[in-house]
Design a protein around this motif. Structure first.
Motif, PDB file in Angstrom:
ATOM      1  N   ASP A 101      54.104  61.507  65.026  1.00 46.44           N
ATOM      2  CA  ASP A 101      53.144  62.607  65.188  1.00 46.44           C
ATOM      3  C   ASP A 101      52.517  62.931  63.832  1.00 46.44           C
ATOM      4  O   ASP A 101      53.194  63.426  62.926  1.00 46.44           O
ATOM      5  CB  ASP A 101      53.864  63.831  65.749  1.00 46.44           C
ATOM      6  N   ILE A 102      51.212  62.612  63.685  1.00 41.43           N
ATOM      7  CA  ILE A 102      50.526  62.888  62.415  1.00 41.43           C
ATOM      8  C   ILE A 102      49.429  63.936  62.596  1.00 41.43           C
ATOM      9  O   ILE A 102      48.543  64.078  61.754  1.00 41.43           O
ATOM     10  CB  ILE A 102      49.924  61.594  61.835  1.00 41.43           C
ATOM     11  N   SER A 103      49.516  64.680  63.693  1.00 37.46           N
ATOM     12  CA  SER A 103      48.461  65.665  63.983  1.00 37.46           C
ATOM     13  C   SER A 103      48.430  66.791  62.956  1.00 37.46           C
ATOM     14  O   SER A 103      47.392  67.442  62.789  1.00 37.46           O
ATOM     15  CB  SER A 103      48.661  66.243  65.383  1.00 37.46           C
ATOM     16  N   ASN A 104      49.562  67.033  62.281  1.00 38.81           N
ATOM     17  CA  ASN A 104      49.601  68.116  61.299  1.00 38.81           C
ATOM     18  C   ASN A 104      49.056  67.700  59.938  1.00 38.81           C
ATOM     19  O   ASN A 104      48.959  68.520  59.022  1.00 38.81           O
ATOM     20  CB  ASN A 104      51.037  68.624  61.138  1.00 38.81           C
ATOM     21  N   LYS A 115      48.801  51.541  46.382  1.00 35.83           N
ATOM     22  CA  LYS A 115      48.739  52.427  45.222  1.00 35.83           C
ATOM     23  C   LYS A 115      47.480  53.295  45.277  1.00 35.83           C
ATOM     24  O   LYS A 115      47.515  54.493  45.000  1.00 35.83           O
ATOM     25  CB  LYS A 115      48.755  51.585  43.949  1.00 35.83           C
ATOM     26  N   LYS A 116      46.384  52.662  45.670  1.00 35.27           N
ATOM     27  CA  LYS A 116      45.119  53.400  45.773  1.00 35.27           C
ATOM     28  C   LYS A 116      45.218  54.479  46.850  1.00 35.27           C
ATOM     29  O   LYS A 116      44.717  55.598  46.683  1.00 35.27           O
ATOM     30  CB  LYS A 116      43.997  52.418  46.093  1.00 35.27           C
ATOM     31  N   LEU A 117      45.874  54.158  47.975  1.00 32.49           N
ATOM     32  CA  LEU A 117      46.038  55.127  49.059  1.00 32.49           C
ATOM     33  C   LEU A 117      46.864  56.328  48.602  1.00 32.49           C
ATOM     34  O   LEU A 117      46.480  57.487  48.845  1.00 32.49           O
ATOM     35  CB  LEU A 117      46.719  54.437  50.250  1.00 32.49           C
ATOM     36  N   THR A 118      47.994  56.066  47.927  1.00 39.55           N
ATOM     37  CA  THR A 118      48.838  57.183  47.498  1.00 39.55           C
ATOM     38  C   THR A 118      48.142  58.045  46.440  1.00 39.55           C
ATOM     39  O   THR A 118      48.307  59.265  46.425  1.00 39.55           O
ATOM     40  CB  THR A 118      50.172  56.654  46.940  1.00 39.55           C
ATOM     41  N   GLN A 119      47.352  57.412  45.580  1.00 41.48           N
ATOM     42  CA  GLN A 119      46.614  58.200  44.589  1.00 41.48           C
ATOM     43  C   GLN A 119      45.604  59.108  45.267  1.00 41.48           C
ATOM     44  O   GLN A 119      45.399  60.257  44.862  1.00 41.48           O
ATOM     45  CB  GLN A 119      45.912  57.259  43.612  1.00 41.48           C
ATOM     46  N   SER A 120      44.981  58.594  46.308  1.00 44.02           N
ATOM     47  CA  SER A 120      44.000  59.400  47.038  1.00 44.02           C
ATOM     48  C   SER A 120      44.669  60.586  47.724  1.00 44.02           C
ATOM     49  O   SER A 120      44.167  61.718  47.668  1.00 44.02           O
ATOM     50  CB  SER A 120      43.288  58.514  48.072  1.00 44.02           C
ATOM     51  N   ILE A 121      45.821  60.326  48.350  1.00 43.58           N
ATOM     52  CA  ILE A 121      46.518  61.399  49.055  1.00 43.58           C
ATOM     53  C   ILE A 121      47.041  62.455  48.081  1.00 43.58           C
ATOM     54  O   ILE A 121      47.017  63.653  48.357  1.00 43.58           O
ATOM     55  CB  ILE A 121      47.678  60.807  49.885  1.00 43.58           C
ATOM     56  N   CYS A 122      47.505  62.005  46.901  1.00 43.91           N
ATOM     57  CA  CYS A 122      48.137  62.913  45.937  1.00 43.91           C
ATOM     58  C   CYS A 122      47.152  63.498  44.926  1.00 43.91           C
ATOM     59  O   CYS A 122      47.582  64.113  43.944  1.00 43.91           O
ATOM     60  CB  CYS A 122      49.245  62.175  45.185  1.00 43.91           C
ATOM     61  N   LYS A 123      45.853  63.276  45.152  1.00 49.10           N
ATOM     62  CA  LYS A 123      44.863  63.725  44.172  1.00 49.10           C
ATOM     63  C   LYS A 123      44.997  65.218  43.896  1.00 49.10           C
ATOM     64  O   LYS A 123      45.086  65.652  42.751  1.00 49.10           O
ATOM     65  CB  LYS A 123      43.462  63.390  44.675  1.00 49.10           C
ATOM     66  N   ASN A 124      45.022  66.034  44.933  1.00 51.18           N
ATOM     67  CA  ASN A 124      45.132  67.481  44.751  1.00 51.18           C
ATOM     68  C   ASN A 124      46.515  67.876  44.243  1.00 51.18           C
ATOM     69  O   ASN A 124      46.665  68.838  43.495  1.00 51.18           O
ATOM     70  CB  ASN A 124      44.837  68.197  46.069  1.00 51.18           C
ATOM     71  N   GLU A 153      42.773  65.674  58.194  1.00 50.05           N
ATOM     72  CA  GLU A 153      42.032  64.635  58.918  1.00 50.05           C
ATOM     73  C   GLU A 153      41.684  63.454  58.015  1.00 50.05           C
ATOM     74  O   GLU A 153      41.780  62.287  58.427  1.00 50.05           O
ATOM     75  CB  GLU A 153      40.746  65.233  59.512  1.00 50.05           C
ATOM     76  N   ASP A 154      41.305  63.738  56.757  1.00 53.55           N
ATOM     77  CA  ASP A 154      40.960  62.638  55.859  1.00 53.55           C
ATOM     78  C   ASP A 154      42.185  61.781  55.520  1.00 53.55           C
ATOM     79  O   ASP A 154      42.076  60.564  55.348  1.00 53.55           O
ATOM     80  CB  ASP A 154      40.311  63.172  54.581  1.00 53.55           C
ATOM     81  N   HIS A 155      43.354  62.407  55.461  1.00 58.91           N
ATOM     82  CA  HIS A 155      44.580  61.648  55.223  1.00 58.91           C
ATOM     83  C   HIS A 155      44.906  60.755  56.416  1.00 58.91           C
ATOM     84  O   HIS A 155      45.330  59.598  56.248  1.00 58.91           O
ATOM     85  CB  HIS A 155      45.747  62.592  54.941  1.00 58.91           C
ATOM     86  N   GLN A 156      44.730  61.283  57.608  1.00 55.13           N
ATOM     87  CA  GLN A 156      44.973  60.477  58.800  1.00 55.13           C
ATOM     88  C   GLN A 156      44.104  59.226  58.797  1.00 55.13           C
ATOM     89  O   GLN A 156      44.590  58.108  59.045  1.00 55.13           O
ATOM     90  CB  GLN A 156      44.691  61.296  60.062  1.00 55.13           C
ATOM     91  N   LYS A 157      42.828  59.395  58.499  1.00 51.91           N
ATOM     92  CA  LYS A 157      41.904  58.257  58.516  1.00 51.91           C
ATOM     93  C   LYS A 157      42.270  57.239  57.436  1.00 51.91           C
ATOM     94  O   LYS A 157      42.211  56.029  57.665  1.00 51.91           O
ATOM     95  CB  LYS A 157      40.462  58.761  58.314  1.00 51.91           C
ATOM     96  N   SER A 158      42.660  57.719  56.240  1.00 49.41           N
ATOM     97  CA  SER A 158      43.010  56.811  55.145  1.00 49.41           C
ATOM     98  C   SER A 158      44.221  55.962  55.495  1.00 49.41           C
ATOM     99  O   SER A 158      44.257  54.752  55.246  1.00 49.41           O
ATOM    100  CB  SER A 158      43.277  57.613  53.866  1.00 49.41           C
ATOM    101  N   ILE A 159      45.237  56.593  56.092  1.00 50.40           N
ATOM    102  CA  ILE A 159      46.461  55.868  56.449  1.00 50.40           C
ATOM    103  C   ILE A 159      46.172  54.839  57.538  1.00 50.40           C
ATOM    104  O   ILE A 159      46.613  53.680  57.461  1.00 50.40           O
ATOM    105  CB  ILE A 159      47.557  56.861  56.901  1.00 50.40           C
ATOM    106  N   GLN A 160      45.430  55.249  58.549  1.00 55.52           N
ATOM    107  CA  GLN A 160      45.100  54.316  59.633  1.00 55.52           C
ATOM    108  C   GLN A 160      44.282  53.145  59.115  1.00 55.52           C
ATOM    109  O   GLN A 160      44.515  51.988  59.493  1.00 55.52           O
ATOM    110  CB  GLN A 160      44.347  55.063  60.740  1.00 55.52           C
ATOM    111  N   GLU A 161      43.343  53.401  58.235  1.00 56.11           N
ATOM    112  CA  GLU A 161      42.500  52.337  57.704  1.00 56.11           C
ATOM    113  C   GLU A 161      43.310  51.360  56.853  1.00 56.11           C
ATOM    114  O   GLU A 161      43.071  50.138  56.890  1.00 56.11           O
ATOM    115  CB  GLU A 161      41.373  52.951  56.865  1.00 56.11           C
ATOM    116  N   TYR A 162      44.292  51.878  56.117  1.00 58.43           N
ATOM    117  CA  TYR A 162      45.116  51.005  55.298  1.00 58.43           C
ATOM    118  C   TYR A 162      45.889  50.012  56.155  1.00 58.43           C
ATOM    119  O   TYR A 162      45.932  48.808  55.871  1.00 58.43           O
ATOM    120  CB  TYR A 162      46.099  51.831  54.456  1.00 58.43           C
ATOM    121  N   PHE A 163      46.484  50.490  57.234  1.00 55.36           N
ATOM    122  CA  PHE A 163      47.274  49.590  58.074  1.00 55.36           C
ATOM    123  C   PHE A 163      46.404  48.660  58.919  1.00 55.36           C
ATOM    124  O   PHE A 163      46.852  47.604  59.333  1.00 55.36           O
ATOM    125  CB  PHE A 163      48.218  50.400  58.969  1.00 55.36           C
TER     126      PHE A 163
END
Length: 946
Positions: free
Chosen positions: A166-169, A204-213, A172-182
């Motif tokens: 369940d990734i509904s929480n 690495k690029k995905l985690t940097q994007s998620i952890c930017k803030n 939205e941008d994180h959901q799309k990034s993770i789905q696109e990576y896989f």
């Protein structure tokens, strides 16, 4: 990397290195191996005048390498190991002689690949980017890869897993990034790894994007927290080491205040910053409460009642640290972490707390528990609907009768190999079977899985809060030690104050691969990381009070293939002894090549491998292969062995296999044990007075099987010591070729945390003999302090290292004097009291609310005692102590000693006529004792005490 260098031998053992250099026989012969004592370091081994000299090669902070050579020689640093070796070919570099002849690695025979199934739920290992995108491959690529290509692609596999979460929480941008990576990028990362680049750039690029803030938030808040920490820490730090516990004169003797540092502040969540807060703890033994106070005279409004304190967990890393597990509202638990001034204050507090719980609970902590240990190679087939006979110890061999089979054990340890089920499904299957037998819903303690090798530990709900320090690990021993189709899984834990280790292994198959199985065993022994991490010098055989090794060990009956029909005939006639004499495991143990000092109950059941499936009437000992017919002679592949500290109580009550579980070509094997355990010690003396005394060890002489030229010292380790103790350097004396005698003059005094003699009798001292040049162990052993119960006692222990016999250590040991107070041991609900001296009239048996079988058991013991008393009323109680305690049988003038031959009376002095050299050998668990649980055997009549 330099693994292709001829002189680099990787992680071979020290003794193996010595053997290779001895075979070379030339001065200046050398090799490099990994250090056994320091990770990331190396050992340079050089032969000179038939002696091996070892030099450590250590990396500095800049990862530059240097050799620890003779004093006065300038230290040189090297970036690469080959450059270092090249430099030391020159003379006068500080070595005993310059390097001349590189000893090359011995070529190992190529391993024949074994058929195996890939681990469940893992993506394919060889994947190209195109295969990931297409999901399927063109049939023109060949049918030999058809099986692999029929699997889902790595991208599909991960997307399926993602869909189950369940990734509904998530934003939205994180959901799309993770789905696109896989969907796309994971295949590119896999291709990078395949080409030798393990950096995973897209992940690495995905985690940097998620952890930017997150990064910006940390950068903004961390300086503020650091300032706050400095301000709060400054007045506290200088005084922490000077804090003292205080005794309130206005309180009763049971009310002692401990001034401690509390580092667990969940309400403000500052524990991660290490901010401490002073607190007083007050234990009201009579009232059954523990008070938490901010000052000595502060209000007593915060407290926990005795039944809300669920567990005491003592830290193994910091001996002054304690975790209290308490129950809060709504049956939730909370961990409170405390750091005392010193270890003695922690122990004093724990004794008070345990005294309070004992007083109010009405149920003492157990002194003995029963453990079921089972192993089954499932043959990659689902189990049948009913497997209860396995857990009831029903079938062939030493088995339980119908009455005993219904009694639940305290702990169940189940090991499986070639297990096709998922972890959750198998655990529920086992729990369901146990529920059908016992009507108890057993709690899962832990589980560990390596491919299809699995170990599961379940326990009665009442024991849930007696488990602590749970660790799991696994070791691969498949081809090149890289595949997990063969290997081991292990778990370890503390049950109250007793340490347990369990290893489930699946070793290399094939009758001709005995040596490879031996190598598997040594690899598991060396690299399985379980138990107290402070016991690094010791492998798992010395880290636990009780160690059980189970699994499909794959050792075979070593007879020619043409003997197959004769073997089957002997099995039908139950003539097992002739076959067991040719059992590879028995022969390898006899030659001390594997399982040194492990014990196994007598085998009285038929070989458990290789059956035709769905029947136990026929062995399928031939198998057609492309290279011809392969023979798998009926063999006892599936075994349970054990090794305990000397004089620790362990008795095997059953050892056999089932008759009715036939889905695999192996039969499940069971073994059950009565095992002695200890709990938090509570002194009978005044707790406000600290007992004084030291454990004295003297006159130590070691004979070490080594050709190394070095000096030695002894390290003493024990849970009863605050930290390990080093002896002075020993004096080397000449001995026969291949060994050296070392004399350690003087006396070493070990100061125990608790000096009460009654407490010390349950303790053990682990001994490790190390070299001064490379700090590596040359042998380990264990001494039971109970052997020195009376007075000065001499000991003689065997030394081992990485599964090899390495020598012998003799010496003397003396404990603080005892005041002769009563010792009491509890076995379930039956209490047997005995005194260390005095007439037999003092022996008493007390029965409480017991099951029918337990009452029969206690009555049997009482009748045995009274019968013996009638024969000889003048014998001391130590001669007739509880037959199930430490396996000691009773004696009379007309009756042979039924106890084990290695039990000796403690020496009363150096001049005593009794030899105590074997006192610390083995365990107090003879195969036949004066009392046995109701058991049956195919070769003997059923024996039942009633």
């Amino acid at each position: 990397m330099f693994s292709n260098q001829p002189w680099y031998h990787g992680n071979i053992t020290r003794s193996t290195a010595e053997d290779l250099l001895s075979k070379a026989g030339k001065d200046g012969s050398f090799l490099l191996r990994d250090s056994e004592s320091i990770q990331g370091a190396y050992a340079l081994c050089v032969l000179y005048q038939n002696c091996v000299y070892t030099y450590r090669i250590l990396p500095n902070e800049d990862k530059k390498l240097s050799v620890q050579a003779s004093e006065g020689v300038p230290i040189r640093f090297f970036s690469l190991l080959p450059d270092l070796v090249e430099a030391y070919y020159k003379e006068n570099m500080g070595l005993v002689t310059h390097l001349q002849y590189a000893v090359q690695k011995e070529e190992e025979p190529e391993e024949e690949p074994e058929p195996f199934s890939l681990p469940p739920q893992l993506p394919p290992r060889n994947i190209t980017c195109n295969e990931c995108k297409d999901g399927h491959s063109d049939s023109s690529r060949g049918t030999d890869r058809g099986t692999e290509l029929s699997r889902p692609s790595i991208s599909d596999t991960y997307i399926q897993r993602l869909q189950q979460i369940d990734i509904s929480n998530l934003p939205e941008d994180h959901q799309k990034s993770i789905q696109e990576y896989f969907r796309s990028s994971v295949c590119l990362d896999a291709e990078h790894v395949q080409n030798g680049n393990p950096t995973l750039p897209h992940l690495k690029k995905l985690t940097q994007s998620i952890c930017k803030n997150l990064n910006s938030e940390i950068a903004r808040t961390l300086p503020s927290l650091e300032v706050l920490q400095k301000v709060l820490d400054q007045p506290l730090s200088p005084g922490v080491g000077r804090l003292r516990s205080q005794v309130s004169k206005n309180e009763s003797k049971q009310d002692i205040l401990f001034l401690i540092s509390n580092v667990h502040l969940p309400e403000v969540k500052w524990d991660s910053l290490g901010i401490s807060n002073k607190m007083y703890l007050k234990v009201d033994v009579e009232g059954g409460k523990v008070f938490f106070k901010k000052s000595k005279d502060g209000p007593e409004d915060k407290y926990f009642v005795h039944n809300k304190i669920l567990q005491l967990v003592k830290s193994q890393k910091m001996h002054n640290r304690l975790v209290l597990v308490v129950e809060t509202e709504k049956e939730k638990t909370q961990r409170k972490d405390f750091v005392f001034d010193d270890t003695k204050k922690r122990e004093g507090f724990c004794q008070l707390l345990q005294q309070m719980k004992n007083k109010h609970s009405g149920k003492p902590e157990p002194d003995m528990i029963t453990i079921f240990v089972g192993t089954w190679n499932m043959g990659n087939a689902n189990p049948p609907p009913n497997i209860t006979s396995w857990f009831q110890s029903k079938g062939q061999g030493k088995t339980h009768d119908d009455t005993a089979s219904q009694i639940p054990h305290d702990i169940y340890v189940i090991g499986t190999q070639e297990d096709p089920l998922g972890e959750k499904e198998w655990i529920e299957t086992v729990r369901g079977a146990l529920r059908d037998i016992t009507n108890i819903s057993f709690k899962q303690v832990t589980t560990q899985t390596l491919w299809s090798i699995r170990i599961v530990v379940l326990a009665k709900p009442e024991h849930e809060n007696r488990f602590s320090h749970v660790f799991c690990d696994s070791v691969k021993t498949g081809i090149a030690n890289a595949l997990g189709n063969k290997g081991a899984v292990g778990v370890s834990f503390m049950f109250n104050r007793t340490s347990f280790g369990f290893v489930n292994s699946h070793l290399t198959s094939g009758s001709e691969k005995k040596l490879r199985r031996n190598q598997n065993y040594v690899s598991i022994l060396r690299f399985l990381n379980l138990g107290d991490k402070k016991l690094n010098p010791f492998d798992i055989t010395h880290r636990f009070t009780h160690l059980f090794w189970l699994g499909d060990l794959n050792y075979r009956v070593d007879l020619p293939a043409q003997e197959a029909e004769n073997i089957v005939m002997k099995i039908k006639l139950q003539q097992y002894q002739d076959l067991l004499a040719r059992d590879q495991l028995n022969m390898e143990k006899e030659e001390e090549r594997v399982f040194l000092d492990y014990e196994e109950e007598e085998i009285t059941f038929a070989p458990t491998y290789r059956f035709e499936r769905d029947t136990r009437e026929k062995y399928a000992y031939t198998k057609a292969k492309a290279t011809g017919t392969k023979y798998n002679l009926p063999s006892w592949c599936d075994r349970v062995l054990r090794k305990s500290y000397p004089m620790a109580h362990v008795v095997c009550n059953s050892y056999g296999c089932t008759n009715d579980i036939m889905t695999s070509d192996h039969s499940p094997v069971f073994a059950t044990f009565d095992v002695g355990v200890t709990s938090q010690f509570v002194s009978k003396n005044d707790l406000s007075k600290d007992a004084q005394g030291a454990i004295k060890i003297m006159n130590c002489v070691a004979v070490l099987l080594t050709k190394s030229k070095t000096k030695f010292f002894i390290e003493y380790h024990s849970s009863c010591l605050e930290k390990f103790v080093k002896s002075p350097e020993g004096e080397n004396q000449e001995n026969t070729e291949g060994s050296i005698k070392v004399r350690f003059s003087g006396q070493v005094e070990l100061t125990p945390i608790i000096a009460d003699p009654e407490y010390l009798l349950d303790q053990h001292i682990l001994i490790c003999i190390k070299s001064t040049d490379c700090d590596e162990s040359y042998g380990e052993g264990c001494v039971a302090l109970r052997s020195a119960e009376s007075s000065y006692t001499e000991f003689c222990i065997k030394l081992t290292h990485h599964g090899e016999r390495t020598g012998l250590l003799t010496g003397g040991i003396q404990l603080p004097k005892s005041d002769g107070k009563q010792t009491e041991k509890l076995y379930g609900e039956c209490t047997v009291c005995f005194w260390t001296a005095g007439p037999v009239q003092n022996c008493a048996v007390k029965l409480s609310s017991l099951s029918v079988e337990a009452i029969c058991l206690c009555l049997y013991k009482l009748i045995t005692f009274l019968t013996f008393f009638d024969r000889s009323s003048s014998v001391l109680a130590t001669d007739i102590s509880n037959p199930s305690y430490m396996g000691v049988g009773y004696k009379s003038n007309n009756q042979a000693d039924r106890g084990p031959s290695n039990i000796m009376s403690p020496r009363t002095g150096p001049s005593s006529g009794h030899s105590s050299k074997d006192m610390t050998h083995g365990n107090m668990s003879p195969k036949k004792t004066s009392y046995d649980h109701a058991t049956s055997s195919p070769t003997t009549k059923t024996s039942n005490p009633m």
